[in-house]
Write a protein that holds these residues in place. Sequence first.
Motif, PDB file in Angstrom:
ATOM      1  N   VAL A 156      53.577 -29.753  31.312  1.00 40.90           N
ATOM      2  CA  VAL A 156      52.147 -29.762  31.611  1.00 40.90           C
ATOM      3  C   VAL A 156      51.897 -29.094  32.953  1.00 40.90           C
ATOM      4  CG1 VAL A 156      50.171 -31.261  32.141  1.00 40.90           C
ATOM      5  CG2 VAL A 156      51.647 -31.774  30.193  1.00 40.90           C
ATOM      6  N   VAL A 157      52.744 -29.393  33.924  1.00 40.85           N
ATOM      7  CA  VAL A 157      52.714 -28.683  35.206  1.00 40.85           C
ATOM      8  C   VAL A 157      54.138 -28.267  35.541  1.00 40.85           C
ATOM      9  CG1 VAL A 157      50.661 -29.785  36.159  1.00 40.85           C
ATOM     10  CG2 VAL A 157      52.895 -30.853  36.493  1.00 40.85           C
ATOM     11  N   GLU A 158      54.282 -27.171  36.283  1.00 36.03           N
ATOM     12  CA  GLU A 158      55.602 -26.619  36.604  1.00 36.03           C
ATOM     13  C   GLU A 158      55.719 -26.461  38.118  1.00 36.03           C
ATOM     14  OE1 GLU A 158      56.040 -23.947  32.519  1.00 36.03           O
ATOM     15  OE2 GLU A 158      55.317 -22.989  34.352  1.00 36.03           O
ATOM     16  N   PRO A 159      56.123 -27.514  38.819  1.00 34.34           N
ATOM     17  CA  PRO A 159      56.175 -27.438  40.281  1.00 34.34           C
ATOM     18  C   PRO A 159      57.223 -26.458  40.782  1.00 34.34           C
ATOM     19  CG  PRO A 159      57.178 -29.464  39.505  1.00 34.34           C
ATOM     20  CD  PRO A 159      56.526 -28.831  38.314  1.00 34.34           C
ATOM     21  N   PHE A 160      56.863 -25.712  41.809  1.00 33.58           N
ATOM     22  CA  PHE A 160      57.787 -24.794  42.459  1.00 33.58           C
ATOM     23  C   PHE A 160      58.887 -25.603  43.130  1.00 33.58           C
ATOM     24  CE2 PHE A 160      59.063 -22.658  46.409  1.00 33.58           C
ATOM     25  CZ  PHE A 160      59.488 -21.438  45.919  1.00 33.58           C
ATOM     26  N   ALA A 161      60.146 -25.213  42.919  1.00 29.82           N
ATOM     27  CA  ALA A 161      61.289 -25.927  43.513  1.00 29.82           C
ATOM     28  C   ALA A 161      61.117 -27.434  43.376  1.00 29.82           C
ATOM     29  CB  ALA A 161      61.459 -25.528  44.983  1.00 29.82           C
ATOM     30  N   PRO A 162      61.176 -27.968  42.150  1.00 30.40           N
ATOM     31  CA  PRO A 162      60.845 -29.377  41.917  1.00 30.40           C
ATOM     32  C   PRO A 162      61.716 -30.357  42.691  1.00 30.40           C
ATOM     33  CG  PRO A 162      61.925 -28.411  39.984  1.00 30.40           C
ATOM     34  CD  PRO A 162      61.581 -27.280  40.906  1.00 30.40           C
ATOM     35  N   TRP A 163      62.900 -29.930  43.135  1.00 31.71           N
ATOM     36  CA  TRP A 163      63.763 -30.813  43.902  1.00 31.71           C
ATOM     37  C   TRP A 163      63.198 -31.078  45.305  1.00 31.71           C
ATOM     38  CZ3 TRP A 163      64.957 -26.100  41.833  1.00 31.71           C
ATOM     39  CH2 TRP A 163      65.022 -25.021  42.710  1.00 31.71           C
TER      40      TRP A 163
ATOM     41  N   TYR B 267      50.821 -21.911  41.663  1.00 36.69           N
ATOM     42  CA  TYR B 267      52.086 -21.755  40.939  1.00 36.69           C
ATOM     43  C   TYR B 267      52.202 -22.713  39.760  1.00 36.69           C
ATOM     44  CZ  TYR B 267      57.102 -21.530  39.947  1.00 36.69           C
ATOM     45  OH  TYR B 267      58.314 -21.372  39.322  1.00 36.69           O
ATOM     46  N   ALA B 268      51.921 -23.973  39.977  1.00 40.47           N
ATOM     47  CA  ALA B 268      52.273 -25.012  39.008  1.00 40.47           C
ATOM     48  C   ALA B 268      51.598 -24.846  37.653  1.00 40.47           C
ATOM     49  CB  ALA B 268      51.940 -26.388  39.591  1.00 40.47           C
ATOM     50  N   HIS B 269      50.415 -24.253  37.610  1.00 34.92           N
ATOM     51  CA  HIS B 269      49.678 -24.119  36.348  1.00 34.92           C
ATOM     52  C   HIS B 269      49.720 -22.691  35.801  1.00 34.92           C
ATOM     53  CE1 HIS B 269      48.035 -28.033  37.511  1.00 34.92           C
ATOM     54  NE2 HIS B 269      47.804 -27.490  38.692  1.00 34.92           N
ATOM     55  N   ALA B 270      50.311 -21.777  36.549  1.00 40.29           N
ATOM     56  CA  ALA B 270      50.265 -20.354  36.204  1.00 40.29           C
ATOM     57  C   ALA B 270      51.453 -19.956  35.336  1.00 40.29           C
ATOM     58  CB  ALA B 270      50.230 -19.516  37.471  1.00 40.29           C
ATOM     59  N   GLU B 271      51.471 -18.684  34.951  1.00 42.41           N
ATOM     60  CA  GLU B 271      52.518 -18.183  34.052  1.00 42.41           C
ATOM     61  C   GLU B 271      53.522 -17.274  34.747  1.00 42.41           C
ATOM     62  OE1 GLU B 271      50.509 -16.345  30.785  1.00 42.41           O
ATOM     63  OE2 GLU B 271      49.644 -18.227  30.068  1.00 42.41           O
ATOM     64  N   THR B 272      53.222 -16.803  35.944  1.00 38.72           N
ATOM     65  CA  THR B 272      54.156 -15.948  36.680  1.00 38.72           C
ATOM     66  C   THR B 272      54.430 -16.553  38.042  1.00 38.72           C
ATOM     67  OG1 THR B 272      52.522 -14.544  37.817  1.00 38.72           O
ATOM     68  CG2 THR B 272      53.105 -13.943  35.554  1.00 38.72           C
ATOM     69  N   HIS B 273      55.416 -15.995  38.707  1.00 38.75           N
ATOM     70  CA  HIS B 273      55.788 -16.503  40.023  1.00 38.75           C
ATOM     71  C   HIS B 273      54.736 -16.144  41.063  1.00 38.75           C
ATOM     72  CE1 HIS B 273      58.616 -17.906  43.106  1.00 38.75           C
ATOM     73  NE2 HIS B 273      58.089 -16.943  43.849  1.00 38.75           N
ATOM     74  N   PHE B 274      54.333 -17.117  41.822  1.00 38.01           N
ATOM     75  CA  PHE B 274      53.502 -16.921  43.011  1.00 38.01           C
ATOM     76  C   PHE B 274      54.246 -17.581  44.144  1.00 38.01           C
ATOM     77  CE2 PHE B 274      50.484 -18.472  46.129  1.00 38.01           C
ATOM     78  CZ  PHE B 274      49.667 -17.363  46.349  1.00 38.01           C
ATOM     79  N   ASP B 275      54.577 -16.815  45.197  1.00 39.81           N
ATOM     80  CA  ASP B 275      55.435 -17.386  46.226  1.00 39.81           C
ATOM     81  C   ASP B 275      54.614 -18.181  47.230  1.00 39.81           C
ATOM     82  OD1 ASP B 275      58.395 -17.282  46.795  1.00 39.81           O
ATOM     83  OD2 ASP B 275      57.553 -16.984  48.793  1.00 39.81           O
ATOM     84  N   ALA B 276      54.535 -19.477  46.976  1.00 36.56           N
ATOM     85  CA  ALA B 276      53.801 -20.369  47.873  1.00 36.56           C
ATOM     86  C   ALA B 276      54.360 -20.357  49.295  1.00 36.56           C
ATOM     87  CB  ALA B 276      53.808 -21.780  47.300  1.00 36.56           C
TER      88      ALA B 276
END
Length: 350
Positions: free
Chosen positions: A202-209, A316-325
């Motif tokens: 549902v959401v894809e957190p950047f570097a989830p760790w 980033y979390a809701h998008a489809e490509t990489h966005f460098d936060a």
Amino acid sequence: MSVVAVVAVAAVGGALGAALGGYLSLGVLGCLVVVGQLLAYADVALPAAVPTPLGYTVWFGPHVLFGGGVAAAAYAVRRGYMDEGYRYHPAKDVTTPLSAHPKALAVGGAFGVLGGVFAWGYATLGVPFDPITAAVVLSAFAHRVLLGYPLVGEVRSGLLDMSPYERGERREPMTDGGRVVESNDRPAESSSGVPNVTTRFVVEPFAPWQADWRSALALGVVVGLPASVLASLTASALLAFGLAAAALLGFVVREEVPVCYHVALASGMAVLALGPADATAATFAASVSLPVAVVVGTVGGVVVAVFGELLQRVFYAHAETHFDAPFAAVFLFGLCLGLLDIAGVATLPF
């Protein structure tokens, strides 16, 4: 260097970023930055034809290599080149090398030039922010628009809510012969072999760790403090940045690599904002005490770490490509420093 030469350098850099993969190319760039900073600290002169600071210039830096690699990954998914399973939308995979796909390399080269043009334009205008990090951000938005991806993506929970990922919630239920597929299983594949993105989280957190507010605060302190010391001793923000970026080479052997180059860079920028413009290590040490530099730099590191966490949740979390936060956070932080410079209470550190 002539215009043709600088454009060629940016094109080759973007293609190299595509060939290595975005984060691996940023790791290589970090090594180059470290070498350049050590040579500068040792007062070793580079040939006049070599732009300095090494690895962080308008025509060769993260906006060229990394920006090219990110755009190439987004293009490769559109062409069906990246058919490996990936936990998120495959266009977010910026660690897979694309050296076997000439068209992806060409796209990387084109976006390398585009990133260079963005940075050159910002630098020429004399904007009150870092042209290079700004170019990274603008390049990310540009590849989404030009390649047909949404700017933000579909928000299925709260914009800043990462808890669905922690619970393993998928966008659609996945079953395999009546068995519910666990959240850590590989995404199901379509008939073409490309991961079926309807099974995305549902959401894809950047570097989830490290994707939570407490981790951001801890990262700001743990990385910001030593980065502040290095910046104070060398009168440069780039040595700490280079070391943190070089750590991304760890993605070759494992996935959970600390992503902290934004904290290192911003901490150094905050420290340099305290001293005179174009300060050397000696003149900076004479004008700013080390304890003050460490406190200010560490606070800057914490601020940019929080910025980074906020921006990854939005873009980033809701998008489809990489966005460098991380780079976006440094851009925002640099803009704050630029405004302080205009107000006369800080020195522009870029």
